[in-house]
Scaffold this active site. Sequence first.
Site, PDB file in Angstrom:
ATOM      1  N   LEU A  70       0.813  -1.211   0.000  1.00 15.83           N
ATOM      2  CA  LEU A  70       0.000   0.000   0.000  1.00 15.83           C
ATOM      3  C   LEU A  70       0.847   1.262   0.000  1.00 15.83           C
ATOM      4  O   LEU A  70       0.432   2.302  -0.488  1.00 15.83           O
ATOM      5  CB  LEU A  70      -0.919   0.009   1.228  1.00 15.83           C
ATOM      6  CG  LEU A  70      -1.982  -1.092   1.285  1.00 15.83           C
ATOM      7  CD1 LEU A  70      -2.733  -1.015   2.608  1.00 15.83           C
ATOM      8  CD2 LEU A  70      -2.934  -0.969   0.107  1.00 15.83           C
ATOM      9  N   GLY A  71       2.023   1.189   0.574  1.00 13.49           N
ATOM     10  CA  GLY A  71       2.868   2.377   0.654  1.00 13.49           C
ATOM     11  C   GLY A  71       3.965   2.149   1.663  1.00 13.49           C
ATOM     12  O   GLY A  71       4.155   1.048   2.179  1.00 13.49           O
ATOM     13  N   ASP A 105       4.679  13.039  12.921  1.00 12.15           N
ATOM     14  CA  ASP A 105       4.704  13.076  11.453  1.00 12.15           C
ATOM     15  C   ASP A 105       3.285  13.275  10.902  1.00 12.15           C
ATOM     16  O   ASP A 105       2.847  12.540  10.024  1.00 12.15           O
ATOM     17  CB  ASP A 105       5.330  11.804  10.891  1.00 12.15           C
ATOM     18  CG  ASP A 105       5.780  11.971   9.422  1.00 12.15           C
ATOM     19  OD1 ASP A 105       6.020  13.134   9.008  1.00 12.15           O
ATOM     20  OD2 ASP A 105       5.878  10.966   8.713  1.00 12.15           O
ATOM     21  N   LYS A 120       2.043  -3.669   8.861  1.00 10.82           N
ATOM     22  CA  LYS A 120       3.226  -2.826   8.746  1.00 10.82           C
ATOM     23  C   LYS A 120       4.376  -3.413   9.541  1.00 10.82           C
ATOM     24  O   LYS A 120       4.249  -3.709  10.732  1.00 10.82           O
ATOM     25  CB  LYS A 120       2.940  -1.412   9.258  1.00 10.82           C
ATOM     26  CG  LYS A 120       4.171  -0.506   9.172  1.00 10.82           C
ATOM     27  CD  LYS A 120       3.856   0.924   9.482  1.00 10.82           C
ATOM     28  CE  LYS A 120       5.095   1.789   9.269  1.00 10.82           C
ATOM     29  NZ  LYS A 120       4.819   3.213   9.485  1.00 10.82           N
ATOM     30  N   GLY A 175       9.316   6.398   6.366  1.00 14.94           N
ATOM     31  CA  GLY A 175      10.576   6.285   7.078  1.00 14.94           C
ATOM     32  C   GLY A 175      10.640   5.121   8.044  1.00 14.94           C
ATOM     33  O   GLY A 175      11.715   4.703   8.443  1.00 14.94           O
ATOM     34  N   MET A 176       9.482   4.593   8.432  1.00 20.02           N
ATOM     35  CA  MET A 176       9.476   3.538   9.444  1.00 20.02           C
ATOM     36  C   MET A 176       9.032   2.188   8.902  1.00 20.02           C
ATOM     37  O   MET A 176       8.713   1.293   9.665  1.00 20.02           O
ATOM     38  CB  MET A 176       8.568   3.948  10.610  1.00 20.02           C
ATOM     39  CG  MET A 176       9.057   5.161  11.373  1.00 20.02           C
ATOM     40  SD  MET A 176      10.639   4.914  12.196  1.00 20.02           S
ATOM     41  CE  MET A 176      10.190   3.716  13.445  1.00 20.02           C
TER      42      MET A 176
END
Length: 291
Positions: A24-25, A150, A47, A28-29
């Site tokens: 999906l994307g 963020d 994730k 930075g993490m």
Amino acid sequence: MTGMNPGGPRIRLVDGRFELLDRLGGGGMGLVWRARDTALDREVALKEVRPPDAAMAEADPDGTRLMRDRVLREAKALARLQHPNVVIIHHIVDSPEHAYPWLVMELVRGGSLADRLNRGPLPVPEAARVGRGVLGALRAAHEAGVQHRDVKPGNVLLRPDGTPVLTDFGIAAVHGATALTATGALIGSPEYIAPERIRGVEGNPSSDLWSLGMMLYVAVEGTHPLRRGTSLATLAAVLDEPLPPPVRAGALGPALSAVLAKDPAARPDAEAFDRMLAAAAQATPAYGFPA
């Protein structure tokens, strides 16, 4: 992490349960995947939370281990929030076979605020309503001791009914770090990092409010007032250049100008900012001008 369907193609499994479907994307993490929970037969977002700076991780294994601990602690804090504007965390995968933790989260299907802004700016009342939702998420997180660090359009997802959902709290796990890592990599997005964080001052929840204010400025104005040609030039502009007054923000203008003060002490607190956003959401546009 990998397996085989009998007579079928090779699949990728996490924890023997979550089948990775498509990416999906990422940021930075780490990367975010659409996945299928084979135990409950539902789609989720998965994730893997990785350090933002691979070189730093190799050079500082103790720091990486601390980051892992913070990820797990703060993910558990977020999972307890049960807030309608915070992405739901269903499960945490943390086992020796995985180098980094995996967060299993709700799959928000409406796209991101960044996707929506690609089609044009938001009307002022809609931007104010989105802002109030994200602010509610931040207030809940701050009360739990978690700062986001963020806030930006790409990290605000929109449910099909338009409800904003704040996601990607991974950077929040790097508590006590500065906006720059040891090798100079940025933690956060340059144009949405509050001035004090650029100066190395961390731990102030008002920094998240500044980032939210800048996101709303971009949402109604259609452009970022301090973005420059390079990340360093953008950081310098955020630090030193005056904020151009918004021209399309209408009733939202005073709230944006107040929360985007460079001095954190001069900004409204979350409760006052929410009152200002509520007033902007209800404002009737004057003839010829945005609300």
